[in-house]
Write a protein that holds these residues in place. Structure first.
Motif, PDB file in Angstrom:
ATOM      1  N   PHE A 111      -1.308  17.859  19.565  1.00  0.00           N
ATOM      2  CA  PHE A 111      -0.506  19.045  19.886  1.00  0.00           C
ATOM      3  C   PHE A 111      -0.756  20.159  18.873  1.00  0.00           C
ATOM      4  O   PHE A 111      -0.965  21.325  19.242  1.00  0.00           O
ATOM      5  CB  PHE A 111       0.982  18.682  19.908  1.00  0.00           C
ATOM      6  CG  PHE A 111       1.896  19.865  20.077  1.00  0.00           C
ATOM      7  CD1 PHE A 111       2.164  20.380  21.332  1.00  0.00           C
ATOM      8  CD2 PHE A 111       2.482  20.469  18.970  1.00  0.00           C
ATOM      9  CE1 PHE A 111       2.993  21.483  21.488  1.00  0.00           C
ATOM     10  CE2 PHE A 111       3.310  21.559  19.111  1.00  0.00           C
ATOM     11  CZ  PHE A 111       3.568  22.071  20.380  1.00  0.00           C
ATOM     12  N   SER A 112      -0.748  19.815  17.586  1.00  0.00           N
ATOM     13  CA  SER A 112      -0.886  20.845  16.548  1.00  0.00           C
ATOM     14  C   SER A 112      -2.269  21.486  16.574  1.00  0.00           C
ATOM     15  O   SER A 112      -2.405  22.706  16.414  1.00  0.00           O
ATOM     16  CB  SER A 112      -0.612  20.242  15.173  1.00  0.00           C
ATOM     17  OG  SER A 112      -1.608  19.299  14.818  1.00  0.00           O
ATOM     18  N   LEU A 113      -3.321  20.682  16.772  1.00  0.00           N
ATOM     19  CA  LEU A 113      -4.676  21.238  16.829  1.00  0.00           C
ATOM     20  C   LEU A 113      -4.854  22.130  18.055  1.00  0.00           C
ATOM     21  O   LEU A 113      -5.518  23.171  17.993  1.00  0.00           O
ATOM     22  CB  LEU A 113      -5.706  20.109  16.835  1.00  0.00           C
ATOM     23  CG  LEU A 113      -5.916  19.380  15.504  1.00  0.00           C
ATOM     24  CD1 LEU A 113      -6.769  18.141  15.699  1.00  0.00           C
ATOM     25  CD2 LEU A 113      -6.553  20.296  14.473  1.00  0.00           C
ATOM     26  N   ALA A 114      -4.264  21.715  19.202  1.00  0.00           N
ATOM     27  CA  ALA A 114      -4.337  22.535  20.405  1.00  0.00           C
ATOM     28  C   ALA A 114      -3.600  23.855  20.210  1.00  0.00           C
ATOM     29  O   ALA A 114      -4.063  24.926  20.624  1.00  0.00           O
ATOM     30  CB  ALA A 114      -3.750  21.774  21.600  1.00  0.00           C
ATOM     31  N   LEU A 152      -9.008  17.030  21.522  1.00  0.00           N
ATOM     32  CA  LEU A 152      -8.939  15.882  22.432  1.00  0.00           C
ATOM     33  C   LEU A 152      -9.686  14.665  21.916  1.00  0.00           C
ATOM     34  O   LEU A 152      -9.427  13.541  22.343  1.00  0.00           O
ATOM     35  CB  LEU A 152      -9.516  16.269  23.804  1.00  0.00           C
ATOM     36  CG  LEU A 152      -8.736  17.283  24.630  1.00  0.00           C
ATOM     37  CD1 LEU A 152      -9.467  17.558  25.936  1.00  0.00           C
ATOM     38  CD2 LEU A 152      -7.333  16.799  24.909  1.00  0.00           C
ATOM     39  N   ASN A 153     -10.628  14.880  21.019  1.00  0.00           N
ATOM     40  CA  ASN A 153     -11.522  13.819  20.576  1.00  0.00           C
ATOM     41  C   ASN A 153     -10.785  12.565  20.107  1.00  0.00           C
ATOM     42  O   ASN A 153     -11.057  11.453  20.568  1.00  0.00           O
ATOM     43  CB  ASN A 153     -12.407  14.356  19.454  1.00  0.00           C
ATOM     44  CG  ASN A 153     -13.294  13.297  18.845  1.00  0.00           C
ATOM     45  OD1 ASN A 153     -14.137  12.732  19.520  1.00  0.00           O
ATOM     46  ND2 ASN A 153     -13.095  13.024  17.575  1.00  0.00           N
ATOM     47  N   PHE A 190      -5.651  26.055  17.867  1.00  0.00           N
ATOM     48  CA  PHE A 190      -6.828  26.556  18.587  1.00  0.00           C
ATOM     49  C   PHE A 190      -6.462  27.773  19.432  1.00  0.00           C
ATOM     50  O   PHE A 190      -7.102  28.822  19.366  1.00  0.00           O
ATOM     51  CB  PHE A 190      -7.399  25.436  19.460  1.00  0.00           C
ATOM     52  CG  PHE A 190      -8.141  25.942  20.664  1.00  0.00           C
ATOM     53  CD1 PHE A 190      -9.383  26.549  20.532  1.00  0.00           C
ATOM     54  CD2 PHE A 190      -7.606  25.808  21.936  1.00  0.00           C
ATOM     55  CE1 PHE A 190     -10.051  27.026  21.645  1.00  0.00           C
ATOM     56  CE2 PHE A 190      -8.270  26.273  23.041  1.00  0.00           C
ATOM     57  CZ  PHE A 190      -9.500  26.890  22.905  1.00  0.00           C
ATOM     58  N   ALA A 191      -5.397  27.646  20.238  1.00  0.00           N
ATOM     59  CA  ALA A 191      -5.006  28.742  21.119  1.00  0.00           C
ATOM     60  C   ALA A 191      -4.491  29.939  20.328  1.00  0.00           C
ATOM     61  O   ALA A 191      -4.778  31.091  20.658  1.00  0.00           O
ATOM     62  CB  ALA A 191      -3.941  28.263  22.103  1.00  0.00           C
ATOM     63  N   GLY A 192      -3.731  29.660  19.263  1.00  0.00           N
ATOM     64  CA  GLY A 192      -3.145  30.745  18.505  1.00  0.00           C
ATOM     65  C   GLY A 192      -4.148  31.567  17.721  1.00  0.00           C
ATOM     66  O   GLY A 192      -4.004  32.781  17.587  1.00  0.00           O
ATOM     67  N   ASN A 193      -5.198  30.900  17.214  1.00  0.00           N
ATOM     68  CA  ASN A 193      -6.149  31.589  16.344  1.00  0.00           C
ATOM     69  C   ASN A 193      -7.441  31.982  17.034  1.00  0.00           C
ATOM     70  O   ASN A 193      -8.064  32.975  16.666  1.00  0.00           O
ATOM     71  CB  ASN A 193      -6.479  30.707  15.128  1.00  0.00           C
ATOM     72  CG  ASN A 193      -5.312  30.594  14.174  1.00  0.00           C
ATOM     73  OD1 ASN A 193      -5.137  31.427  13.307  1.00  0.00           O
ATOM     74  ND2 ASN A 193      -4.490  29.578  14.357  1.00  0.00           N
ATOM     75  N   ASP A 194      -7.881  31.210  18.012  1.00  0.00           N
ATOM     76  CA  ASP A 194      -9.166  31.467  18.653  1.00  0.00           C
ATOM     77  C   ASP A 194      -9.052  32.266  19.943  1.00  0.00           C
ATOM     78  O   ASP A 194     -10.054  32.500  20.617  1.00  0.00           O
ATOM     79  CB  ASP A 194      -9.886  30.143  18.953  1.00  0.00           C
ATOM     80  CG  ASP A 194     -10.362  29.464  17.677  1.00  0.00           C
ATOM     81  OD1 ASP A 194     -10.203  30.077  16.608  1.00  0.00           O
ATOM     82  OD2 ASP A 194     -10.880  28.345  17.747  1.00  0.00           O
ATOM     83  N   LEU A 195      -7.844  32.666  20.305  1.00  0.00           N
ATOM     84  CA  LEU A 195      -7.670  33.421  21.544  1.00  0.00           C
ATOM     85  C   LEU A 195      -8.448  34.731  21.504  1.00  0.00           C
ATOM     86  O   LEU A 195      -8.956  35.199  22.529  1.00  0.00           O
ATOM     87  CB  LEU A 195      -6.181  33.704  21.777  1.00  0.00           C
ATOM     88  CG  LEU A 195      -5.793  34.197  23.173  1.00  0.00           C
ATOM     89  CD1 LEU A 195      -6.166  33.183  24.232  1.00  0.00           C
ATOM     90  CD2 LEU A 195      -4.295  34.483  23.235  1.00  0.00           C
ATOM     91  N   VAL A 196      -8.574  35.312  20.308  1.00  0.00           N
ATOM     92  CA  VAL A 196      -9.332  36.549  20.160  1.00  0.00           C
ATOM     93  C   VAL A 196     -10.770  36.379  20.614  1.00  0.00           C
ATOM     94  O   VAL A 196     -11.409  37.326  21.092  1.00  0.00           O
ATOM     95  CB  VAL A 196      -9.287  37.033  18.687  1.00  0.00           C
ATOM     96  CG1 VAL A 196      -9.925  36.022  17.765  1.00  0.00           C
ATOM     97  CG2 VAL A 196      -9.965  38.382  18.533  1.00  0.00           C
ATOM     98  N   PHE A 219      -0.615  26.331  25.578  1.00  0.00           N
ATOM     99  CA  PHE A 219       0.225  27.374  26.162  1.00  0.00           C
ATOM    100  C   PHE A 219       1.155  27.981  25.112  1.00  0.00           C
ATOM    101  O   PHE A 219       1.310  29.202  25.029  1.00  0.00           O
ATOM    102  CB  PHE A 219       1.037  26.807  27.325  1.00  0.00           C
ATOM    103  CG  PHE A 219       1.802  27.857  28.087  1.00  0.00           C
ATOM    104  CD1 PHE A 219       1.147  28.703  28.965  1.00  0.00           C
ATOM    105  CD2 PHE A 219       3.162  28.015  27.897  1.00  0.00           C
ATOM    106  CE1 PHE A 219       1.838  29.685  29.657  1.00  0.00           C
ATOM    107  CE2 PHE A 219       3.866  28.994  28.580  1.00  0.00           C
ATOM    108  CZ  PHE A 219       3.200  29.833  29.471  1.00  0.00           C
ATOM    109  N   VAL A 220       1.758  27.124  24.293  1.00  0.00           N
ATOM    110  CA  VAL A 220       2.657  27.622  23.238  1.00  0.00           C
ATOM    111  C   VAL A 220       1.870  28.468  22.238  1.00  0.00           C
ATOM    112  O   VAL A 220       2.300  29.566  21.848  1.00  0.00           O
ATOM    113  CB  VAL A 220       3.364  26.452  22.524  1.00  0.00           C
ATOM    114  CG1 VAL A 220       4.126  26.948  21.308  1.00  0.00           C
ATOM    115  CG2 VAL A 220       4.306  25.738  23.482  1.00  0.00           C
ATOM    116  N   GLY A 221       0.722  27.971  21.823  1.00  0.00           N
ATOM    117  CA  GLY A 221      -0.085  28.707  20.851  1.00  0.00           C
ATOM    118  C   GLY A 221      -0.534  30.056  21.372  1.00  0.00           C
ATOM    119  O   GLY A 221      -0.494  31.060  20.646  1.00  0.00           O
TER     120      GLY A 221
END
Length: 751
Positions: free
Chosen positions: A262-265, A32-33, A268-274, A55-57
């Motif tokens: 969009f790509s960073l979000a 967001l920065n 973030f969701a795809g890799n850091d969800l763990v 959500f997609v990630g």
């Protein structure tokens, strides 16, 4: 016992919801920065784009849950009860630790938190197993330290690489585009947009979606074997598309920033969800494996070898996690707070700094200044003049209330994504949080945003954030180590106590955060006035704004005075220590606010005509000084009262309460009527109020004389009498300064 562990698994998922909320709040700064800082779109639009990316990630991720399953410990040597103890300790530590950082507004790495919590909890339980095994088991049999060392390496690598390239690329970009970037867009818009969009797509494929559910088998092989071809096709297509958008009068930089957000979000969701749901899912999987064995073993004899198998995360868990993250992003005030820290450290304009100075920062500033002076002395004059012309801030194109322009925002998102993607492809463990933050800091340095008045504060802030990253690792390890040991020795009662302590910590943190936000609201109010004055080009309009601001401030100060006098004096008479502490806290906040208000005066004076500026500027400063004196008087009144009650000294006598209470009511009513007069900007009752202030002053003098007579007659406590005289004196000061304040306020408001 089986039922208890079922409740424990459910509780882990409840903690996961909180963890998702605080995790998103912390990592929101990553994506967001740039968009918020440059005002690339409305706040609502930015949040919608980021929410879709999250959500997609989350939905496409397979979670990379193997880190939590067997990345740190060797599960085949741990029993079910031991694994559950480790997992509970990790979740309790993670939620509380991340919430603390969010409340402080400090971005930190959720990956570092998870890894070092797992490491701390595992070491604690492993030590007990080694002791109980009589040397059969060794630490190497139970622990995998490679991941922890990898994360430590990531801290150093991410910080250094991101800051260096952030500075270098932004410097080149500014030389190309200048601050008046619209003049250069016809030459560079298409090529820059093509490169940027291609880098973003590359980042999404290599980092954001590399572990996604659809990136398996043939698809994954096709993407990775034809990466170069895909990149060149994207470059050509996006370059043509950006040129068309430029012809259609669409700002290419805004498109790039929103694509990057969009790509960073998504990544973030795809890799850091763990980091957020990995531990509860391990608990759920462990419980299902234990139940499936049909009671043939107990919780203390069932080894968790099944955790060595790859994770199979149900899609409904991923979708549910995505929904929680989106809701948290939309509703979390702490996310905005963390973003604000990054924006304050990278903003182009001068202003109030959130960090102080430090010896290290001062040395760095002096050293860099000396180096810059040396380079400047050997640079040809023509080159210096050309570079200065490219950094002409007078031509800056900046959106309303933006922290920096779209050129820097584009560099931030594109370079962050590209560095993370390159690091991933080269097996370098770059941290998303560290890269995003340090690129923003490097680009702000290259943009000459750190002037001589702000550099030492900004560097102190950056060092504080970096220090916080190392503290995260140490705190995560230590706290989880202790919690795991307490659970191991204390069993179920210890688990219940730890859960209660975590809930208490979160509630207390929320209360403290609300207090901090009240301070922030006062600061934002001042900044809003600053923004209005900056936009004003008409001296008369500026004077009107200046007067309106002063009127609102004086009215608020007088109302505040009435409220604090009532709370302090009646709190003391009723021996209410809490009211006195609340008064002191409010007064401390007000002191800070009045300092910020004085800064507006400096700016306001510069917007006025010369002759008016001298007269009105003097009155404005006098208003602020008298208001400050009133607040200091309330502090000098309240502090001895608080100490008196805190030490359980004797209360006021009945006569003292009656006499002083009667005058206090009159003073409070006087303050409120003065506030109402200022608010209405109607000074017709001015003379009557001034006369009343003189009358109140005389009545308070009479109270002092009466008390001195009682002292001479040796009636009552000397300590109470001294306190009473101080009360009367400070209230007398408040009345006198209030009279002066309304006089000066009338002069300032007078045409």
């Amino acid at each position: 016992m089986e039922t208890f562990y079922l409740f424990l698994v459910v509780f882990l998922f409840i903690l996961a919801v909180f963890d998702l909320s605080v995790g998103v709040s912390n990592d929101a700064v990553n994506f967001l920065n740039s968009a918020i800082g440059s005002k690339a779109a409305s706040f609502k639009t930015i949040m919608v784009i980021a929410a879709i990316g999250i959500f997609v990630g989350a939905s496409l991720s397979n979670g990379m849950m193997d880190v939590a399953r067997h990345g740190i410990y060797q599960p085949q040597h741990f029993y079910f009860s031991e694994i559950m103890s480790i997992l509970l300790a990790v979740m309790l530590t993670d939620v509380v630790l991340l919430d603390i950082f969010n409340s402080l507004g400090m971005p930190t790495s959720t990956t570092v938190s998870l890894v070092f919590e797992l490491l701390g909890g595992t070491v604690a339980i492993a030590m007990m197993k080694i002791i109980n095994s009589d040397g059969v088991l060794q630490l190497g049999d139970l622990l995998n330290t490679d991941k922890a060392f990898t994360v430590i390496l990531a801290i150093f690598v991410s910080v250094a690489i991101a800051f260096f390239f952030g500075t270098l690329v932004q410097y080149i970009a500014r030389l190309m585009f200048t601050f008046n970037y619209k003049k250069q867009m016809k030459y560079f818009a298409a090529i820059f947009g093509g490169i940027a969009a291609t880098a973003i797509v590359y980042f999404m494929l290599i980092k954001g979606l590399k572990e996604s559910s659809f990136m398996d088998g043939d698809v994954k092989n096709m993407v990775y074997s034809n990466t170069a071809t895909i990149v060149w096709i994207c470059f050509v297509v996006f370059t043509i598309l950006m040129q068309i958008l430029h012809w259609l009068k669409v700002n290419v930089f805004k498109v790039v920033v929103l694509m990057g957000t969009f790509s960073l979000a998504l990544a973030f969701a795809g890799n850091d969800l763990v980091n957020f749901i990995g531990v509860p899912l391990v608990g759920y999987s462990s419980y299902m494996d234990y139940v499936a064995q049909g009671g043939t073993t107990t919780t203390d004899t069932f080894l968790m070898s099944s955790l060595l198998e790859p994770a199979q995360t149900p899609i409904y868990f991923l979708i549910g996690a995505g929904m929680v993250m989106v809701i948290a992003l939309a509703t979390s005030k702490k996310a905005h707070n963390v973003v604000k820290t990054s924006l304050d450290l990278s903003r182009q304009a001068e202003g109030d700094e959130n960090f102080g100075t430090s010896p290290v920062a001062r040395v760095l500033v002096r050293t860099c200044s000396n180096i810059a002076s040396t380079i400047d002395s050997i640079t040809p004059l023509s080159v210096k003049n050309w570079i200065d012309s490219r950094f002409n801030k007078n031509e800056m194109i900046l959106e309303d209330r933006a922290s920096f322009d779209l050129v820097r925002a584009s560099v931030n998102v594109v370079l962050s994504g590209l560095l993370i993607a390159l690091g991933t492809s080269l097996k370098l463990p770059l941290s998303t949080t560290y890269v995003a933050f340090m690129v923003a800091m490097g680009s702000s340095l290259a943009d000459r945003a750190w002037g001589r008045e702000s550099a030492v504060f900004r560097i102190t802030g950056v060092l504080s954030v970096i220090g916080g990253w190392f503290i995260t690792a140490g705190a995560a390890f230590t706290i989880c180590f202790v919690v795991a040991l307490m659970i191991y020795f204390g069993g179920i009662p210890a688990m219940v106590c730890m859960v209660g302590l975590a809930v208490y910590s979160l509630v207390r943190s929320q209360i403290a955060y609300k207090k901090k936000m009240r301070k922030q609201a006062l600061k934002e109010e001042v900044n809003s006035t600053v923004a209005k004055l900056r936009k004003s080009t008409d001296a008369r309009e500026a004077l009107a704004l200046f007067r309106e601001h002063s009127r609102e401030e004086v009215q608020t100060d007088l109302t505040f005075t009435a409220g604090m006098l009532s709370q302090a004096i009646y709190g003391f008479m009723n021996e209410n220590l809490r009211d006195l502490k609340k008064t002191l806290a409010a007064v401390a906040e007000k002191k800070v606010h009045l300092k910020q208000v004085k800064r507006v005066g400096t700016l306001g004076v510069t917007q006025l005509e010369h002759d008016i500026a001298v007269e009105k500027g003097l009155y404005y400063y006098q208003c602020n000084d008298f208001a400050s004196e009133i607040i200091f008087s309330i502090h000098r009144l309240t502090e001895p009262l608080k100490d008196h009650i805190d030490n359980n000294f004797p209360p006021l006598g009945a006569i003292q309460k009656e006499e002083f209470g009667a005058v206090t009511k009159k003073v409070i009513d006087f303050e409120n009527r003065c506030a109402l007069m200022v608010e209405k900007n109607d000074y017709t009752d001015m003379e009557a109020l001034v006369a009343e202030s003189v009358s109140l002053h005389n009545q308070l003098t009479a109270l002092k004389k009466g008390e001195l007579k009682r002292i001479q007659g040796q009636s009552g406590s000397t300590k109470v009498s001294m306190l009473y005289l101080n009360m009367v004196q400070e209230v007398q000061n408040v009345v006198a300064f209030t009279g002066n304040l309304i006089k000066v306020s009338r002069k300032f408001q007078k045409e």
